[in-house]
Design a protein around this motif. Structure first.
Motif, PDB file in Angstrom:
ATOM      1  N   UNK A 324       1.056  -1.036   0.301  1.00 27.76           N
ATOM      2  CA  UNK A 324      -0.006  -0.175  -0.439  1.00 27.76           C
ATOM      3  C   UNK A 324       1.235   1.263  -0.021  1.00 27.76           C
ATOM      4  N   UNK A 325       2.030   1.141   0.816  1.00 33.91           N
ATOM      5  CA  UNK A 325       2.760   2.228   1.315  1.00 33.91           C
ATOM      6  C   UNK A 325       3.367   2.747  -0.068  1.00 33.91           C
ATOM      7  N   UNK A 326       4.421   1.645  -1.169  1.00 34.67           N
ATOM      8  CA  UNK A 326       4.705   2.225  -2.044  1.00 34.67           C
ATOM      9  C   UNK A 326       3.466   2.471  -3.662  1.00 34.67           C
ATOM     10  N   UNK A 327       2.771   1.833  -2.765  1.00 37.85           N
ATOM     11  CA  UNK A 327       1.365   2.501  -4.467  1.00 37.85           C
ATOM     12  C   UNK A 327       1.609   3.739  -4.471  1.00 37.85           C
ATOM     13  N   UNK A 328       1.262   4.298  -3.077  1.00 37.36           N
ATOM     14  CA  UNK A 328       0.389   5.598  -2.384  1.00 37.36           C
ATOM     15  C   UNK A 328       2.049   6.585  -2.595  1.00 37.36           C
ATOM     16  N   UNK A 329       3.351   5.700  -2.679  1.00 35.06           N
ATOM     17  CA  UNK A 329       4.319   7.214  -3.163  1.00 35.06           C
ATOM     18  C   UNK A 329       4.516   6.822  -4.939  1.00 35.06           C
ATOM     19  N   UNK A 330       3.903   5.773  -5.600  1.00 31.87           N
ATOM     20  CA  UNK A 330       4.244   5.637  -6.871  1.00 31.87           C
ATOM     21  C   UNK A 330       2.997   6.501  -6.939  1.00 31.87           C
ATOM     22  N   UNK A 331       1.837   6.502  -6.603  1.00 34.02           N
ATOM     23  CA  UNK A 331       1.132   7.302  -7.582  1.00 34.02           C
ATOM     24  C   UNK A 331       0.353   8.955  -7.414  1.00 34.02           C
ATOM     25  N   UNK A 332       1.821   9.561  -6.419  1.00 28.33           N
ATOM     26  CA  UNK A 332       2.445  10.753  -5.878  1.00 28.33           C
ATOM     27  C   UNK A 332       3.383  10.819  -7.157  1.00 28.33           C
ATOM     28  N   UNK A 333       4.181  10.152  -7.330  1.00 28.25           N
ATOM     29  CA  UNK A 333       5.744  10.571  -8.055  1.00 28.25           C
ATOM     30  C   UNK A 333       4.380  10.138  -9.533  1.00 28.25           C
ATOM     31  N   UNK A 334       3.674   9.684  -9.327  1.00 27.16           N
ATOM     32  CA  UNK A 334       3.388  10.067 -11.772  1.00 27.16           C
ATOM     33  C   UNK A 334       3.150  11.292 -11.805  1.00 27.16           C
ATOM     34  N   UNK A 335       2.082  11.848 -11.247  1.00 28.88           N
ATOM     35  CA  UNK A 335       1.548  12.915 -11.840  1.00 28.88           C
ATOM     36  C   UNK A 335       2.778  13.955 -12.337  1.00 28.88           C
ATOM     37  N   UNK A 336       3.612  14.113 -10.984  1.00 30.33           N
ATOM     38  CA  UNK A 336       4.853  15.018 -10.237  1.00 30.33           C
ATOM     39  C   UNK A 336       5.935  15.040 -11.759  1.00 30.33           C
ATOM     40  N   UNK A 337       5.453  13.841 -12.571  1.00 28.17           N
ATOM     41  CA  UNK A 337       6.316  13.417 -13.365  1.00 28.17           C
ATOM     42  C   UNK A 337       5.973  14.696 -14.726  1.00 28.17           C
ATOM     43  N   UNK A 338       5.039  14.554 -14.396  1.00 19.46           N
ATOM     44  CA  UNK A 338       4.002  14.767 -15.849  1.00 19.46           C
ATOM     45  C   UNK A 338       3.776  16.066 -15.335  1.00 19.46           C
ATOM     46  N   UNK A 339       4.743  16.720 -14.170  1.00 16.67           N
ATOM     47  CA  UNK A 339       4.450  18.594 -13.542  1.00 16.67           C
ATOM     48  C   UNK A 339       2.992  19.022 -13.394  1.00 16.67           C
ATOM     49  N   UNK A 340       1.922  17.748 -12.713  1.00 16.40           N
ATOM     50  CA  UNK A 340       0.902  17.698 -12.233  1.00 16.40           C
ATOM     51  C   UNK A 340       1.173  18.139 -10.752  1.00 16.40           C
ATOM     52  N   UNK A 341      -0.050  18.559 -10.113  1.00 15.45           N
ATOM     53  CA  UNK A 341       0.291  18.276  -8.245  1.00 15.45           C
ATOM     54  C   UNK A 341      -0.585  16.957  -8.167  1.00 15.45           C
ATOM     55  N   UNK A 342      -0.188  16.169  -7.571  1.00 15.79           N
ATOM     56  CA  UNK A 342      -0.991  14.959  -6.991  1.00 15.79           C
ATOM     57  C   UNK A 342      -2.630  15.446  -6.692  1.00 15.79           C
ATOM     58  N   UNK A 343      -2.486  16.891  -5.537  1.00 15.97           N
ATOM     59  CA  UNK A 343      -3.395  16.182  -4.744  1.00 15.97           C
ATOM     60  C   UNK A 343      -4.776  17.144  -5.317  1.00 15.97           C
ATOM     61  N   UNK A 344      -4.801  18.552  -5.954  1.00 22.82           N
ATOM     62  CA  UNK A 344      -6.896  18.162  -5.111  1.00 22.82           C
ATOM     63  C   UNK A 344      -7.382  17.410  -6.672  1.00 22.82           C
ATOM     64  N   UNK A 345      -8.582  17.282  -6.002  1.00 22.59           N
ATOM     65  CA  UNK A 345      -9.506  16.589  -7.466  1.00 22.59           C
ATOM     66  C   UNK A 345     -10.359  17.486  -7.880  1.00 22.59           C
ATOM     67  N   UNK A 346     -10.463  17.999  -8.537  1.00 25.29           N
ATOM     68  CA  UNK A 346     -11.288  18.812  -9.604  1.00 25.29           C
ATOM     69  C   UNK A 346     -12.759  18.516  -9.865  1.00 25.29           C
ATOM     70  N   UNK A 347     -12.081  17.407 -10.216  1.00 26.03           N
ATOM     71  CA  UNK A 347     -13.501  16.388 -10.917  1.00 26.03           C
ATOM     72  C   UNK A 347     -14.823  16.668  -9.659  1.00 26.03           C
ATOM     73  N   UNK A 348     -13.879  15.563  -8.728  1.00 25.59           N
ATOM     74  CA  UNK A 348     -14.322  15.517  -7.361  1.00 25.59           C
ATOM     75  C   UNK A 348     -15.359  16.136  -7.043  1.00 25.59           C
TER      76      UNK A 348
END
Length: 357
Positions: A324-348
């Motif tokens: 779970x911990x690995x997945x949380x980091x992977x999914x945070x670095x994935x958008x950062x790699x594209x230059x995207x802030x991982x936290x906002x959830x605009x669609x929700x």
């Protein structure tokens, strides 16, 4: 244009709400959650409990219920049902334990289900940071554990949600004391953040490596029964909320009876997928290991990428949460790699505004 994940300052600049730092500090969060839950006054149940029903939605509440179901698969003698909708099933009655989980306290589906549960005479306990749920619990004299609000993104607060459920079940006399498992998990977080944190370079950081490999692909996560179905679900949800990517998951052995036929889809389509296989050399049975070996072998030449990741830790809880911990980091670095802030959830937020109209 992609971001250099060796540049920790740039990572933290893009991550404006500090979700990576917050994840690096899971050990502190889980320790605080233990202290909060241990101070919560809950008496042992005298009567029979036929089922544990968890009312909650989203990547925090409902997934935490899934973790509970997986973790206690062969110990808890009552089934765990995760109820994510507006209504409760008809079997909920005075012999049901209902855990109502809404971090904000304002989740409309959970509040609707809570109102129905109160009318059944079920044993009810709530976990929330406040909102309408807190007010209704005070009105209805329902025990309510208050946890920190943070920034109102419950996927970051999984410790505040999951840990109290475990300790509450122990206090109610339904499971054995899990203090040692929880302490071991906290120690493991302390070790793993030294491997996955923002300052750790790519060549030593598995989370950053996977985030870069996923670029341009659609993530697919395969978990397994009995313990990694909910973990795969968490990865899938985190790709949605953190990474702003559609992700998909399924569970071995079930998927070999239906989804596997879809592996014969056109090469141009299946190459878009990147498979993450969740593995455990200790908890996976021989049959499950063989199924995972075969799956990875078949898909390695078909999909855009296949990465097998292995659980670590000295008990079931630690091993589950290591992935779970690995997945949380992977999914945070994935958008950062594209230059995207991982936290906002605009669609929700957009959806909530439209629902309120």
């Amino acid at each position: 244009m992609t971001v250099d994940l060796n540049d920790a300052n740039k990572i933290r600049e893009i991550d404006t709400m500090g979700s990576i730092k917050f994840t690096e500090e899971y050990d502190k969060q889980f320790k605080e959650a233990i202290d909060l839950a241990e101070a919560f006054d809950v008496k042992k149940l005298n009567g029979k409990i036929d089922e544990v029903v968890i009312l909650g939605t989203g990547g925090g509440s409902s997934v935490a219920g899934g973790f509970l179901r997986s973790y206690l698969f062969d110990e808890l003698r009552a089934p765990v049902i995760v109820n994510q909708g507006y209504n409760i099933p008809s079997f909920v009655d005075e012999n049901s334990l209902v855990l109502v989980v809404s971090h904000s306290g304002n989740t409309e589906e959970t509040l609707s289900a809570y109102g129905q549960a109160v009318s059944t005479g079920a044993h009810i306990i709530a976990i929330t940071a406040g909102g309408q749920l807190k007010e209704r619990c005070e009105r209805d004299n329902v025990p309510c554990l208050l946890v920190p609000y943070d920034i109102g993104h419950p996927r970051r607060d999984i410790g505040y949600i999951f840990v109290p459920m475990v300790i509450i079940l122990n206090k109610l006399g339904l499971i054995e004391d899990k203090t040692e498992d929880l302490k071991s998990l906290i120690d493991l977080f302390g070790e793993l953040k030294k491997e996955y944190g923002a300052e750790v370079p790519i060549e030593k950081n598995l989370a950053k490596q996977i985030a870069m490999e996923i670029y341009g692909h659609i993530p697919l996560i395969y978990g397994s029964l009995d313990f990694y179905d909910s973990v795969a679900w968490r990865w899938k949800n985190q790709f949605g909320e953190n990474s702003k990517l559609m992700g998909f998951y399924n569970v071995i052995p079930n998927l070999h009876h239906d989804e596997a036929v879809g592996w014969d889809m056109p090469e141009s389509e299946i190459k878009k997928l990147y498979l993450i296989m969740l593995r455990d050399d200790e908890l996976d049975s021989k049959k499950i290991k063989k199924r995972k070996d075969i799956t990875a072998s078949i898909l390695r030449d078909r999909m855009g990428g296949v990465r097998e990741v292995y659980a670590r830790g000295d008990n079931r809880l630690a091993r589950m949460f290591s992935l779970i911990y690995l997945g949380d980091f992977v999914t945070l670095y994935t958008p950062v790699y594209r230059g995207i802030d991982p936290t906002p959830v605009d669609v929700i937020n957009l959806f909530k505004r439209k629902m309120a109209e």
